[in-house]
Write an enzyme that holds these catalytic residues in place. Structure first.
Site, PDB file in Angstrom:
ATOM      1  N   CYS A 111       0.824  -1.204   0.000  1.00  0.00           N
ATOM      2  CA  CYS A 111       0.000   0.000   0.000  1.00  0.00           C
ATOM      3  C   CYS A 111       0.871   1.273   0.000  1.00  0.00           C
ATOM      4  CB  CYS A 111      -0.849   0.045   1.254  1.00  0.00           C
ATOM      5  SG  CYS A 111      -1.799  -1.453   1.502  1.00  0.00           S
ATOM      6  N   LYS A 160      13.165 -15.496 -10.093  1.00  0.00           N
ATOM      7  CA  LYS A 160      12.934 -14.450 -11.103  1.00  0.00           C
ATOM      8  C   LYS A 160      11.946 -14.950 -12.147  1.00  0.00           C
ATOM      9  CE  LYS A 160      13.999 -11.470  -9.802  1.00  0.00           C
ATOM     10  NZ  LYS A 160      14.710 -11.239  -8.572  1.00  0.00           N
ATOM     11  N   ARG A 200       4.994   0.224  -6.136  1.00  0.00           N
ATOM     12  CA  ARG A 200       5.005  -0.625  -4.947  1.00  0.00           C
ATOM     13  C   ARG A 200       4.023  -1.786  -5.060  1.00  0.00           C
ATOM     14  NH1 ARG A 200       7.166   2.292  -0.344  1.00  0.00           N
ATOM     15  NH2 ARG A 200       5.935   1.044   1.064  1.00  0.00           N
ATOM     16  N   LYS A 216       6.553  -4.501  -3.936  1.00  0.00           N
ATOM     17  CA  LYS A 216       7.983  -4.185  -3.835  1.00  0.00           C
ATOM     18  C   LYS A 216       8.488  -4.185  -2.394  1.00  0.00           C
ATOM     19  CE  LYS A 216      11.905  -3.048  -5.556  1.00  0.00           C
ATOM     20  NZ  LYS A 216      12.611  -4.204  -6.150  1.00  0.00           N
ATOM     21  N   GLU A 218      17.778 -18.037  -7.200  1.00  0.00           N
ATOM     22  CA  GLU A 218      17.362 -16.686  -7.580  1.00  0.00           C
ATOM     23  C   GLU A 218      16.802 -16.688  -9.014  1.00  0.00           C
ATOM     24  OE1 GLU A 218      16.699 -14.025  -6.240  1.00  0.00           O
ATOM     25  OE2 GLU A 218      16.894 -12.449  -7.739  1.00  0.00           O
ATOM     26  N   HIS A 248      18.341 -37.572  -6.211  1.00  0.00           N
ATOM     27  CA  HIS A 248      17.564 -37.828  -4.996  1.00  0.00           C
ATOM     28  C   HIS A 248      16.103 -37.431  -5.178  1.00  0.00           C
ATOM     29  CE1 HIS A 248      21.205 -38.882  -2.852  1.00  0.00           C
ATOM     30  NE2 HIS A 248      21.772 -37.809  -3.390  1.00  0.00           N
ATOM     31  N   GLU A 281       8.371 -15.392 -10.634  1.00  0.00           N
ATOM     32  CA  GLU A 281       7.633 -14.183 -10.234  1.00  0.00           C
ATOM     33  C   GLU A 281       7.202 -13.328 -11.415  1.00  0.00           C
ATOM     34  OE1 GLU A 281       9.732 -11.733  -7.306  1.00  0.00           O
ATOM     35  OE2 GLU A 281      11.610 -11.943  -8.380  1.00  0.00           O
ATOM     36  N   ASN A 321      -1.520   1.838   5.996  1.00  0.00           N
ATOM     37  CA  ASN A 321      -0.645   0.781   5.467  1.00  0.00           C
ATOM     38  C   ASN A 321      -0.365  -0.177   6.607  1.00  0.00           C
ATOM     39  OD1 ASN A 321      -0.475   2.173   3.113  1.00  0.00           O
ATOM     40  ND2 ASN A 321       1.723   2.596   3.233  1.00  0.00           N
ATOM     41  N   GLY A 322      -0.284  -1.458   6.293  1.00  0.00           N
ATOM     42  CA  GLY A 322       0.051  -2.433   7.327  1.00  0.00           C
ATOM     43  C   GLY A 322      -1.122  -3.339   7.633  1.00  0.00           C
ATOM     44  N   TRP A 351      -3.174  -2.566  -1.370  1.00  0.00           N
ATOM     45  CA  TRP A 351      -2.816  -3.928  -1.757  1.00  0.00           C
ATOM     46  C   TRP A 351      -3.582  -4.819  -0.792  1.00  0.00           C
ATOM     47  CZ3 TRP A 351       0.087  -8.205   0.165  1.00  0.00           C
ATOM     48  CH2 TRP A 351       0.554  -9.092  -0.804  1.00  0.00           C
TER      49      TRP A 351
HETATM   50  C1  F1P Z   1      12.391  -8.995  -0.075  1.00  0.00           C
HETATM   51  C2  F1P Z   1      11.628  -9.209  -1.369  1.00  0.00           C
HETATM   52  C3  F1P Z   1      12.460  -8.867  -2.597  1.00  0.00           C
HETATM   53  C4  F1P Z   1      11.620  -9.008  -3.856  1.00  0.00           C
HETATM   54  C5  F1P Z   1      10.355  -8.174  -3.800  1.00  0.00           C
HETATM   55  C6  F1P Z   1       9.619  -8.391  -2.505  1.00  0.00           C
HETATM   56  O1  F1P Z   1      12.450  -7.650   0.169  1.00  0.00           O
HETATM   57  O2  F1P Z   1      11.244 -10.546  -1.410  1.00  0.00           O
HETATM   58  O3  F1P Z   1      13.549  -9.708  -2.656  1.00  0.00           O
HETATM   59  O4  F1P Z   1      12.344  -8.648  -4.992  1.00  0.00           O
HETATM   60  O5  F1P Z   1      10.688  -6.848  -4.045  1.00  0.00           O
HETATM   61  O6  F1P Z   1      10.469  -8.372  -1.364  1.00  0.00           O
HETATM   62  P1  F1P Z   1      13.652  -6.886   0.838  1.00  0.00           P
HETATM   63  O7  F1P Z   1      13.728  -7.294   2.267  1.00  0.00           O
HETATM   64  O8  F1P Z   1      14.884  -7.219   0.083  1.00  0.00           O
HETATM   65  O9  F1P Z   1      13.259  -5.455   0.695  1.00  0.00           O
END
Ligand code: F1P
Length: 610
Positions: A2, A487, A27, A605, A483, A506, A490, A99-100, A75
């Site tokens: 949010c 990528k 975000r 984000k 990773e 295994h 996601e 937010n939260g 969000w």
């Molecule tokens: C961790 C994370 C990122 C991902 C996305 C959501 O956040 O999983 O690795 O790319 O943006 O959050 P952070 O602790 O690195 O900010």
């Protein structure tokens, strides 16, 4: 997640709010809304599901002028993304954005129902609106005192901004676990969850601290700390680039951020390496004495940051000869971790606001960790403020939800930290020199990976109809396989898994057939021959192999095996180097599949809720 924007000014603020929301779009969100109070004291409320552009289009049809207002991108956590659940929420004369997550919203809801309140949304935020209304109606007192009473009963994480229609010259705010910043103007002041939202109107900021309550008018800013005492918080002039959220000539933020990596790494090492030495003076006076006592390293992170921490584990043990554990924050915080004596607690996070990582840091203090250090991309973040030491990644604002340049910058900082701690522990000087040399040559090696963009695109084209993918690596490239899988899943929604190549027999070998692409990260290191045996196991079972390797390794392409040859690289930095090729692969697969590269569905984000 949010986003919040609030403004109180002598001019019309609705443009400022809408522009601010646009700048918070990166975000991740699913609905948005705004509330302004006009000069007659009337509330105007507009909320829409979907993009901020939908809200902006709708706003054209109404007169939303006013000198005070609050706006929000939501969000969804409690209740679906509907117009009704979108913020702001109203209770009588009280209007709230949040937010939260309020954890005790259920009992509070029951109590408020007994007081006669009716709930019209499924959100936890509506509880805050009613609580403020109830408190204000029950007891007299200043607005901030009402907010202080309310936050005392809230459990969970929140950044809230509240407007009182009957007193339309004041915005109140409170933060606990979710960032809030005050933007200072001349004859106007602002609030936002992220300074980026306010850069068009100011560069002067006050970052609220945990437990702070604040009241702003167009001419005054007041802050009270958790104990209820009036406090003065430092004013900071932001150095963040205004155009940090400008895509330039790139099609997507992710593409721009992938291509910015050579420069981001140069920025990250600038002034920190010299004549074969790593200099981390920003750790502060006394840091070396602290680090000298370190007998164990515990790293905590989430998502991509967890993967960079996983790579660092190999590095800490091999090069600094210090034992290292790495754990996902959400697991660490809810088990009963025992602390090894002399343990350094490191958090890694691009945002510095990840709720689980922040809670893990707080737990580490409670259970007596030796000291804490964060590796982070946001100087004003909670993790930086609450850690004993901080090392900043200097990758610039990262907008795309999927981390790219912040990930490789984290690895860069972690490697410098390994060199630094290694030196303090009396490890071989040659290791430090090799690290410095490898880091200095890394930007140009990455340039060469980037020059293979079109080649990687042709590989990506083969993934159009793929439903699954397997990524393999060994040693410090295993976390890079993880990773790479993250990528791909996601941003392209292809189900992807990563395995340490030695684990194939295994279980995962059972998955291999001509429809299963297996992407192997095969650097020219001491594990290459072992890896080749694992590749053979896939090959003889008819698997579809894509080998990412270097110029001079010996591999022969065959019917079901494609070799993608990158330039040679210093093996110390191979994880950083190969990560870039994996980012390009995921990016192009996403383009081909037509998914939303920068805003993948359901993701955000900054994960400020647990
Ligand atoms: C961790 C994370 C990122 C991902 C996305 C959501 O956040 O999983 O690795 O790319 O943006 O959050 P952070 O602790 O690195 O900010």
């Amino acid at each position: 997640m949010c986003g919040i924007v609030g403004a109180v000014a002598q001019r019309d603020i609705n443009e400022i709010l809408l522009k601010g929301l646009r700048r918070l779009e990166y975000r991740g969100y699913d609905s948005s809304g705004l509330a302004v109070v006009d000069k007659y004291g009337h509330l105007k409320l507009l909320r829409r599901v979907g993009k901020v552009s939908v809200l902006i289009d709708a706003a054209q049809q109404y007169d939303l002028t006013g000198n005070i207002g609050i706006a929000h991108t939501r969000w969804a956590t409690h209740g679906k993304p509907t117009e009704n659940n979108a913020h702001p929420h109203v209770s009588g004369h009280i209007v709230v954005v949040h937010n939260g997550m309020i954890e005790n919203h259920e009992p509070l809801r029951e109590k408020l129902r007994e007081h006669g309140y009716t709930f019209v949304t499924q959100t936890d935020t509506e509880v805050i609106a009613h609580l403020v209304h109830w408190e204000q109606c029950q007891h007299s007192g200043a607005f901030f005192e009402v907010i202080q009473r309310v936050v005392n009963v809230l459990r969970g994480a929140y950044g809230i901004v509240i407007m009182d229609i009957r007193n339309p010259g004041v915005l109140a705010a409170a933060r606990s676990g979710s960032s809030l910043v005050i933007g200072l103007g001349i004859g106007e002041n602002f609030l936002a969850s992220d300074q980026l939202a306010l850069l068009p109107v100011t560069r002067r900021f006050i970052f609220l601290e945990e437990g702070d309550v604040s009241e702003i008018t167009c001419c005054t800013v007041r802050v009270w700390n958790q104990a209820g005492n009036s406090v003065k918080r430092e004013e900071i002039i932001s150095q963040v680039k205004y155009d940090a959220i400008d895509k330039g000539l790139y099609r997507h933020y992710m593409q721009k951020e992938i291509f910015e990596q050579p420069q981001a790494i140069k920025n990250t090492i600038a002034g920190r390496v010299n004549h074969g030495e790593v200099i981390l003076s920003e750790l502060g006076f006394g840091a070396d004495a602290l680090l000298l006592q370190v007998q164990h390293v515990q790293i905590i992170a989430c998502g991509s940051s967890y993967h960079s921490a996983m790579v660092a584990r190999y590095w800490f043990e091999a090069m600094a000869e210090v034992s290292c554990d790495v754990e996902i924050a959400s697991e660490f915080r809810y088990r009963k971790p025992t602390m090894r004596p002399g343990s350094l607690f490191i958090t890694v996070s691009q945002s510095g606001e990840t709720a689980d990582t922040l809670s893990a840091l707080r737990l580490s203090k409670a259970i007596g960790y030796h000291s804490s250090l964060t590796i982070c991309n946001v100087e004003s973040s909670s993790l930086v403020r609450e850690s004993d030491m901080a090392l900043m990644t200097r990758s610039g604002a990262e907008i795309s939800v999927a981390s790219t340049k912040s990930f490789t910058a984290q690895l860069t900082v972690l490697l410098m930290l390994v060199a630094h701690i290694g030196r303090l522990r009396g490890r071989c000087k040659r290791i430090e020199e090799s690290i410095v040399h490898a880091l200095q040559t890394l930007p140009s090696s990455i340039e060469q990976v980037l020059s293979l963009d079109q080649l990687i695109k042709t590989v990506a084209e083969e993934f159009l109809d793929k439903k699954h993918a397997l990524f393999l690596g060994r040693g410090d490239l295993y976390p890079i396989a993880m990773e790479a899988a993250l990528k791909l899943k996601e941003i392209s929604y292809i189900h992807a898994e990563a395995y340490a190549a030695g684990e194939m027999k295994h279980g995962p070998l059972a998955l291999i057939d001509a429809h299963m692409p297996v992407i192997v990260i095969a650097p020219n290191n001491q594990l290459l021959e072992k890896l080749k045996s694992n590749i053979e196991e896939v090959k003889v079972r008819g698997g579809l192999l894509y080998i990412f390797t270097e110029k001079d390794t010996v591999f022969t392409a065959s019917k079901n095996m494609k070799i993608i040859r990158l330039t040679q690289v210093e093996q110390i930095v191979a994880p950083i180097f190969y990560a870039v090729s994996m980012q390009l692969l995921a990016y192009h697969v996403s383009l081909i599949k037509g998914t939303n590269v920068d805003h993948p569905r359901n993701l955000a984000k900054a994960v400020t809720v647990e």
